[in-house]
Write a protein that holds these residues in place. Structure first.
Motif, PDB file in Angstrom:
ATOM      1  N   THR A  92      -3.866  -9.245  23.026  1.00  0.00           N
ATOM      2  CA  THR A  92      -4.354  -9.041  21.670  1.00  0.00           C
ATOM      3  C   THR A  92      -3.652  -9.984  20.697  1.00  0.00           C
ATOM      4  N   ASP A  93      -4.308 -10.266  19.619  1.00  0.00           N
ATOM      5  CA  ASP A  93      -3.749 -11.100  18.559  1.00  0.00           C
ATOM      6  C   ASP A  93      -2.646 -10.312  17.855  1.00  0.00           C
ATOM      7  N   PRO A  94      -1.413 -10.834  17.820  1.00  0.00           N
ATOM      8  CA  PRO A  94      -0.325 -10.096  17.160  1.00  0.00           C
ATOM      9  C   PRO A  94      -0.644  -9.740  15.709  1.00  0.00           C
ATOM     10  N   ARG A  95      -1.507 -10.538  15.085  1.00  0.00           N
ATOM     11  CA  ARG A  95      -1.852 -10.255  13.693  1.00  0.00           C
ATOM     12  C   ARG A  95      -2.676  -8.981  13.567  1.00  0.00           C
ATOM     13  N   ALA A  96      -3.379  -8.604  14.662  1.00  0.00           N
ATOM     14  CA  ALA A  96      -4.194  -7.393  14.609  1.00  0.00           C
ATOM     15  C   ALA A  96      -3.321  -6.163  14.382  1.00  0.00           C
ATOM     16  N   GLU A  97      -2.194  -6.107  15.094  1.00  0.00           N
ATOM     17  CA  GLU A  97      -1.273  -4.985  14.903  1.00  0.00           C
ATOM     18  C   GLU A  97      -0.680  -5.026  13.506  1.00  0.00           C
ATOM     19  N   LEU A  98      -0.341  -6.238  13.063  1.00  0.00           N
ATOM     20  CA  LEU A  98       0.237  -6.389  11.728  1.00  0.00           C
ATOM     21  C   LEU A  98      -0.745  -5.924  10.657  1.00  0.00           C
ATOM     22  N   ARG A  99      -2.023  -6.288  10.813  1.00  0.00           N
ATOM     23  CA  ARG A  99      -3.043  -5.922   9.814  1.00  0.00           C
ATOM     24  C   ARG A  99      -3.165  -4.414   9.663  1.00  0.00           C
ATOM     25  N   ASN A 100      -2.971  -3.710  10.772  1.00  0.00           N
ATOM     26  CA  ASN A 100      -3.192  -2.261  10.745  1.00  0.00           C
ATOM     27  C   ASN A 100      -1.943  -1.473  10.373  1.00  0.00           C
ATOM     28  N   LEU A 180      -9.988  -7.254   2.958  1.00  0.00           N
ATOM     29  CA  LEU A 180      -8.560  -6.979   3.066  1.00  0.00           C
ATOM     30  C   LEU A 180      -8.311  -6.046   4.245  1.00  0.00           C
ATOM     31  N   SER A 181      -7.239  -6.291   4.954  1.00  0.00           N
ATOM     32  CA  SER A 181      -6.823  -5.386   6.016  1.00  0.00           C
ATOM     33  C   SER A 181      -6.194  -4.148   5.389  1.00  0.00           C
ATOM     34  N   PRO A 182      -5.969  -3.093   6.170  1.00  0.00           N
ATOM     35  CA  PRO A 182      -5.248  -1.938   5.618  1.00  0.00           C
ATOM     36  C   PRO A 182      -3.900  -2.345   5.024  1.00  0.00           C
ATOM     37  N   ARG A 183      -3.207  -3.258   5.688  1.00  0.00           N
ATOM     38  CA  ARG A 183      -1.926  -3.748   5.150  1.00  0.00           C
ATOM     39  C   ARG A 183      -2.154  -4.483   3.835  1.00  0.00           C
ATOM     40  N   GLY A 184      -3.191  -5.334   3.806  1.00  0.00           N
ATOM     41  CA  GLY A 184      -3.485  -6.083   2.597  1.00  0.00           C
ATOM     42  C   GLY A 184      -3.832  -5.188   1.427  1.00  0.00           C
ATOM     43  N   GLN A 185      -4.567  -4.109   1.697  1.00  0.00           N
ATOM     44  CA  GLN A 185      -4.924  -3.175   0.629  1.00  0.00           C
ATOM     45  C   GLN A 185      -3.686  -2.525   0.039  1.00  0.00           C
ATOM     46  N   GLN A 186      -2.747  -2.163   0.913  1.00  0.00           N
ATOM     47  CA  GLN A 186      -1.540  -1.503   0.411  1.00  0.00           C
ATOM     48  C   GLN A 186      -0.666  -2.493  -0.370  1.00  0.00           C
ATOM     49  N   VAL A 187      -0.575  -3.711   0.121  1.00  0.00           N
ATOM     50  CA  VAL A 187       0.229  -4.716  -0.576  1.00  0.00           C
ATOM     51  C   VAL A 187      -0.376  -5.033  -1.939  1.00  0.00           C
ATOM     52  N   LEU A 188      -1.700  -5.183  -2.000  1.00  0.00           N
ATOM     53  CA  LEU A 188      -2.338  -5.475  -3.282  1.00  0.00           C
ATOM     54  C   LEU A 188      -2.156  -4.317  -4.257  1.00  0.00           C
TER      55      LEU A 188
END
Length: 200
Positions: A92-100, A180-188
């Motif tokens: 899996t793409d490591p960014r996928a885990e990061l995004r979630n 936006l990913s779930p992470r991106g939504q929280q950061v924004l």
């Protein structure tokens, strides 16, 4: 190197192990990899072959029913040679885990905000990270060209900005546009709460 989604799914299961492309020069190298919608695809041997050297086993391993169908799928051009590329699913793409990762602590959120502030501070064109995040948040699944035009940016440079945010797990690519990913939504949300007056 692009793959259709149905092909990617069959690479994951191991059903497809070869890809064929007609290139002037090899565009991938053995041992290299590419990020895709399903994860990381790794390249094995990259060889130049003739049509006659493509075997029935090659055809099956590439996911085609016949050699004719395989050859029809290749880009034409007298100056192009057929490349046979070994491919396999490498995880899996490591960014996928990061995004979630959306349950970020206040300290982690402060760290993400500080990183974006640093990126903006080094930018010769001024702050842009929050502007792009807000634009994507307000316009999910909108073509990248339209988003770039809304900011008065050239499309390649806009896509480069989005890819940079994607590296930090903040955005996700869709078939058309982004979200936006779930992470991106929280950061924004954290950025907006800390400084809601910032335009964007």
């Amino acid at each position: 190197m692009l793959f259709r989604r149905d092909v990617l799914d069959r690479v994951v299961t191991g059903e497809v192990e070869l890809a064929f492309r007609r290139w002037r020069e090899a565009e991938v190298r053995s041992g290299g990899s590419v990020r895709t919608a399903v994860g990381i695809i790794e390249f094995g041997d990259v060889e130049i072959v003739t049509e006659q050297e493509i075997t029935a086993a090659d055809v099956r391993r590439a996911g085609f029913d016949s050699k004719g169908e395989l050859l029809e799928s290749l880009r034409q051009g007298e100056d192009r040679r057929i490349h046979r590329i070994g491919i396999r699913f490498a995880g899996t793409d490591p960014r996928a885990e990061l995004r979630n990762e959306a349950a970020l602590s206040p300290r982690e959120l402060d760290g993400e905000a500080a990183r974006l502030i640093q990126i903006d501070a080094r930018s010769k064109r001024g702050p842009w990270t929050r502007v792009v995040l807000r634009l994507i948040d307000q316009n999910p699944a909108v073509p990248a060209r339209e988003l770039a035009e809304a900011l008065g940016r050239e499309l390649p440079r806009f896509k480069s900005d989005v890819r940079r945010l994607k590296e930090y797990g903040l955005t996700e690519s869709l078939e058309i546009g982004y979200r936006l990913s779930p992470r991106g939504q929280q950061v924004l949300a954290h950025l907006n709460a800390s400084d809601p007056s910032t335009p964007g």
